[in-house]
Design a protein around this motif. Sequence first.
Motif, PDB file in Angstrom:
ATOM      1  N   ILE A 164      14.246  70.060  38.589  1.00  0.00           N
ATOM      2  CA  ILE A 164      13.132  70.136  39.175  1.00  0.00           C
ATOM      3  C   ILE A 164      13.438  69.543  40.565  1.00  0.00           C
ATOM      4  CG2 ILE A 164      10.493  70.719  40.291  1.00  0.00           C
ATOM      5  CD1 ILE A 164      10.163  71.326  37.694  1.00  0.00           C
ATOM      6  N   PRO A 165      13.865  67.995  40.535  1.00  0.00           N
ATOM      7  CA  PRO A 165      13.905  67.556  42.007  1.00  0.00           C
ATOM      8  C   PRO A 165      15.230  68.446  43.158  1.00  0.00           C
ATOM      9  CG  PRO A 165      12.749  65.814  40.382  1.00  0.00           C
ATOM     10  CD  PRO A 165      12.997  67.241  39.663  1.00  0.00           C
ATOM     11  N   VAL A 166      16.059  67.872  42.005  1.00  0.00           N
ATOM     12  CA  VAL A 166      17.741  68.843  42.445  1.00  0.00           C
ATOM     13  C   VAL A 166      17.368  70.210  42.745  1.00  0.00           C
ATOM     14  CG1 VAL A 166      20.049  69.635  41.104  1.00  0.00           C
ATOM     15  CG2 VAL A 166      18.726  67.207  40.724  1.00  0.00           C
ATOM     16  N   MET A 167      16.456  71.031  41.953  1.00  0.00           N
ATOM     17  CA  MET A 167      17.130  72.141  42.468  1.00  0.00           C
ATOM     18  C   MET A 167      15.610  72.356  43.664  1.00  0.00           C
ATOM     19  SD  MET A 167      17.273  75.707  41.405  1.00  0.00           S
ATOM     20  CE  MET A 167      17.680  75.626  39.889  1.00  0.00           C
ATOM     21  N   GLY A 168      14.677  71.232  43.893  1.00  0.00           N
ATOM     22  CA  GLY A 168      14.021  71.430  45.383  1.00  0.00           C
ATOM     23  C   GLY A 168      14.775  71.041  46.894  1.00  0.00           C
ATOM     24  N   VAL A 169      15.635  70.084  46.629  1.00  0.00           N
ATOM     25  CA  VAL A 169      17.078  69.640  47.619  1.00  0.00           C
ATOM     26  C   VAL A 169      17.946  71.486  47.581  1.00  0.00           C
ATOM     27  CG1 VAL A 169      19.155  68.943  47.947  1.00  0.00           C
ATOM     28  CG2 VAL A 169      17.181  67.191  46.593  1.00  0.00           C
ATOM     29  N   ILE A 170      17.951  71.932  46.135  1.00  0.00           N
ATOM     30  CA  ILE A 170      18.935  73.514  47.021  1.00  0.00           C
ATOM     31  C   ILE A 170      17.529  74.270  47.942  1.00  0.00           C
ATOM     32  CG2 ILE A 170      20.182  74.883  45.606  1.00  0.00           C
ATOM     33  CD1 ILE A 170      20.830  73.007  43.584  1.00  0.00           C
ATOM     34  N   SER A 171      16.691  73.541  47.155  1.00  0.00           N
ATOM     35  CA  SER A 171      15.700  74.487  47.789  1.00  0.00           C
ATOM     36  C   SER A 171      15.591  74.479  49.618  1.00  0.00           C
ATOM     37  CB  SER A 171      14.414  75.116  47.309  1.00  0.00           C
ATOM     38  OG  SER A 171      14.644  75.728  45.809  1.00  0.00           O
ATOM     39  N   ASP A 172      15.434  73.040  49.829  1.00  0.00           N
ATOM     40  CA  ASP A 172      15.016  72.614  51.061  1.00  0.00           C
ATOM     41  C   ASP A 172      16.189  73.347  51.684  1.00  0.00           C
ATOM     42  OD1 ASP A 172      12.879  71.554  52.036  1.00  0.00           O
ATOM     43  OD2 ASP A 172      13.431  69.459  51.985  1.00  0.00           O
ATOM     44  N   VAL A 173      17.586  73.293  51.360  1.00  0.00           N
ATOM     45  CA  VAL A 173      18.837  73.833  52.126  1.00  0.00           C
ATOM     46  C   VAL A 173      18.046  75.415  52.517  1.00  0.00           C
ATOM     47  CG1 VAL A 173      20.877  73.532  52.219  1.00  0.00           C
ATOM     48  CG2 VAL A 173      19.554  71.644  51.630  1.00  0.00           C
ATOM     49  N   ILE A 174      18.609  76.143  51.451  1.00  0.00           N
ATOM     50  CA  ILE A 174      18.634  77.036  51.267  1.00  0.00           C
ATOM     51  C   ILE A 174      17.740  77.864  52.016  1.00  0.00           C
ATOM     52  CG2 ILE A 174      19.314  78.882  50.107  1.00  0.00           C
ATOM     53  CD1 ILE A 174      21.035  77.819  47.477  1.00  0.00           C
ATOM     54  N   ILE A 175      16.475  77.873  51.608  1.00  0.00           N
ATOM     55  CA  ILE A 175      14.976  78.400  51.990  1.00  0.00           C
ATOM     56  C   ILE A 175      14.553  78.361  52.994  1.00  0.00           C
ATOM     57  CG2 ILE A 175      12.644  79.138  51.028  1.00  0.00           C
ATOM     58  CD1 ILE A 175      13.954  78.977  48.060  1.00  0.00           C
ATOM     59  N   MET A 176      14.353  76.601  53.465  1.00  0.00           N
ATOM     60  CA  MET A 176      13.850  76.152  54.345  1.00  0.00           C
ATOM     61  C   MET A 176      14.174  75.712  55.529  1.00  0.00           C
ATOM     62  SD  MET A 176      11.161  76.442  52.376  1.00  0.00           S
ATOM     63  CE  MET A 176      10.071  75.394  53.939  1.00  0.00           C
ATOM     64  N   LYS A 177      15.940  75.748  55.195  1.00  0.00           N
ATOM     65  CA  LYS A 177      17.183  75.425  56.156  1.00  0.00           C
ATOM     66  C   LYS A 177      17.165  73.516  56.948  1.00  0.00           C
ATOM     67  CE  LYS A 177      18.245  79.815  55.256  1.00  0.00           C
ATOM     68  NZ  LYS A 177      18.969  80.097  55.760  1.00  0.00           N
TER      69      LYS A 177
ATOM     70  N   ALA B  47      14.299  78.867  34.186  1.00  0.00           N
ATOM     71  CA  ALA B  47      13.111  79.417  34.923  1.00  0.00           C
ATOM     72  C   ALA B  47      11.823  78.142  34.852  1.00  0.00           C
ATOM     73  CB  ALA B  47      12.745  80.397  33.829  1.00  0.00           C
ATOM     74  N   ALA B  48      11.503  77.621  33.995  1.00  0.00           N
ATOM     75  CA  ALA B  48      10.508  76.918  34.483  1.00  0.00           C
ATOM     76  C   ALA B  48      10.604  76.273  36.265  1.00  0.00           C
ATOM     77  CB  ALA B  48       9.954  75.910  33.293  1.00  0.00           C
ATOM     78  N   VAL B  49      12.073  74.929  36.119  1.00  0.00           N
ATOM     79  CA  VAL B  49      12.764  74.312  36.609  1.00  0.00           C
ATOM     80  C   VAL B  49      12.884  75.129  38.124  1.00  0.00           C
ATOM     81  CG1 VAL B  49      14.528  73.512  38.117  1.00  0.00           C
ATOM     82  CG2 VAL B  49      14.057  72.889  35.523  1.00  0.00           C
ATOM     83  N   VAL B  50      13.154  76.428  38.403  1.00  0.00           N
ATOM     84  CA  VAL B  50      12.714  77.099  38.903  1.00  0.00           C
ATOM     85  C   VAL B  50      11.893  77.609  40.078  1.00  0.00           C
ATOM     86  CG1 VAL B  50      13.422  79.265  40.380  1.00  0.00           C
ATOM     87  CG2 VAL B  50      15.064  78.570  39.083  1.00  0.00           C
ATOM     88  N   ALA B  51      10.744  77.802  39.007  1.00  0.00           N
ATOM     89  CA  ALA B  51       8.827  78.232  39.476  1.00  0.00           C
ATOM     90  C   ALA B  51       9.002  76.990  40.137  1.00  0.00           C
ATOM     91  CB  ALA B  51       8.697  78.706  38.286  1.00  0.00           C
ATOM     92  N   GLY B  52       8.897  75.932  38.983  1.00  0.00           N
ATOM     93  CA  GLY B  52       8.361  74.208  40.087  1.00  0.00           C
ATOM     94  C   GLY B  52       9.032  74.154  41.228  1.00  0.00           C
ATOM     95  N   ALA B  53       9.930  74.542  41.245  1.00  0.00           N
ATOM     96  CA  ALA B  53      10.653  74.060  43.094  1.00  0.00           C
ATOM     97  C   ALA B  53      10.421  75.306  44.044  1.00  0.00           C
ATOM     98  CB  ALA B  53      12.351  74.046  43.577  1.00  0.00           C
ATOM     99  N   LEU B  54      10.541  76.619  43.166  1.00  0.00           N
ATOM    100  CA  LEU B  54       9.380  77.041  44.489  1.00  0.00           C
ATOM    101  C   LEU B  54       8.488  77.337  44.462  1.00  0.00           C
ATOM    102  CD1 LEU B  54      11.627  80.337  43.128  1.00  0.00           C
ATOM    103  CD2 LEU B  54      11.654  78.683  44.755  1.00  0.00           C
ATOM    104  N   PHE B  55       7.814  76.548  43.559  1.00  0.00           N
ATOM    105  CA  PHE B  55       5.828  76.123  44.279  1.00  0.00           C
ATOM    106  C   PHE B  55       6.119  75.442  45.411  1.00  0.00           C
ATOM    107  CE2 PHE B  55       3.004  72.242  43.821  1.00  0.00           C
ATOM    108  CZ  PHE B  55       2.275  73.115  44.392  1.00  0.00           C
ATOM    109  N   TYR B  56       6.623  74.024  45.581  1.00  0.00           N
ATOM    110  CA  TYR B  56       6.964  73.356  46.769  1.00  0.00           C
ATOM    111  C   TYR B  56       7.345  74.154  47.917  1.00  0.00           C
ATOM    112  CZ  TYR B  56       5.661  69.354  43.326  1.00  0.00           C
ATOM    113  OH  TYR B  56       6.215  68.413  42.533  1.00  0.00           O
ATOM    114  N   VAL B  57       8.102  75.503  47.834  1.00  0.00           N
ATOM    115  CA  VAL B  57       8.003  75.697  48.877  1.00  0.00           C
ATOM    116  C   VAL B  57       7.460  76.495  48.926  1.00  0.00           C
ATOM    117  CG1 VAL B  57       9.940  78.015  49.439  1.00  0.00           C
ATOM    118  CG2 VAL B  57      11.001  75.858  48.388  1.00  0.00           C
ATOM    119  N   PHE B  58       6.470  77.601  48.038  1.00  0.00           N
ATOM    120  CA  PHE B  58       6.243  78.082  48.664  1.00  0.00           C
ATOM    121  C   PHE B  58       4.456  78.073  49.403  1.00  0.00           C
ATOM    122  CE2 PHE B  58       8.800  80.904  47.220  1.00  0.00           C
ATOM    123  CZ  PHE B  58       9.167  82.328  48.425  1.00  0.00           C
ATOM    124  N   SER B  59       3.847  76.817  48.803  1.00  0.00           N
ATOM    125  CA  SER B  59       2.929  75.917  48.945  1.00  0.00           C
ATOM    126  C   SER B  59       2.767  75.877  50.817  1.00  0.00           C
ATOM    127  CB  SER B  59       2.950  74.640  48.376  1.00  0.00           C
ATOM    128  OG  SER B  59       1.545  74.011  48.856  1.00  0.00           O
TER     129      SER B  59
END
Length: 314
Positions: free
Chosen positions: A114-127, A167-179
């Motif tokens: 999840i933290p790795v996916m969080g880093v990816i989400s931070d870069v791609i989605i949150m810029k 799928a759980a990993v992606v959902a776990g990372a996207l929780f922080y994005v959409f929160s």
Amino acid sequence: MNLRAKALAAVIAGNTIFGFSFLFSKVALQMTVPGVLLAARFLTAFAVLNIIVIFGRLIKNRDGEPLVRFSLRGKPLKDVLLLALFQPVIYFAAESYGIKFTSSAFAGTIIAVIPVMGVISDVIIMKAAVSKKQIICALTSVAGVALTTLGAEGMKSSVAGTAILMAAVVAGALFYVFSKKAGEHFNPLERTYVMFGTGSAVYVCFALILCAGDYERLIADVITMPEFWGCIIYLAVASSVAAFIALNYGSSHVSVSEASIFANLTTVISIIAGVAVLHETFTLQQIAGAAVIIASVYISSADQGSAGENECRE
């Protein structure tokens, strides 16, 4: 204590509470099936949230304002509904069934991504800008989780189980994005309220379908057990309401990558809980893995903090 320190304290508190949730879930699952446990957990949590909202709006502070600020009226619901979809609906379902098709050691290692996916989400989605040190720390924390779990049992896996856990990993990372996104319009209590209102509706329906034809054994008998409700009180009040309010608050004030890396502290706390309460063994390998996780979290947090200070000076 500044805002960032409060946010980090909230994230740490939330993940610490989650660490003990495995213990209570383990005990409760000896009495019932996952669907019933999730339904009871989220329905109870939603009931507690309604009590907080009702009495919090009735009680006034010194200025004559309601003690609790709560209003969903006129606010854009897209981000907060996506938040509820990813967490608790997709995440908890995917985690429960992913574990069913794999070993707990393998599942724990995959969830630690999840933290790795969080880093990816931070870069791609949150810029957002992410440092090399944060990336290394995210990967190292995964290695730490793998180290703590590999000695417990073999790495049993399957294609289906791995896919569900991802799928759980992606959902776990996207929780922080959409929160974080929903935090622009909804306070932590409002976000948590929508999450558990959605979760309770989905899991109650799921439990009724799952237990069709066997309600007496799987539901009626279980809800008369005091031990079951002891577990539910912790899982609903502490590990749902308190923990997610803390995480929703923390996620509003720190980056997605930073918030998500703290999720692996849950592994450390769950080991400590198992040793202290269930008298499970605590091996040197687990001690080493826990040390790696804690060090990775600390270094990542310190790096983010120093970056923030540099920005302030500039």
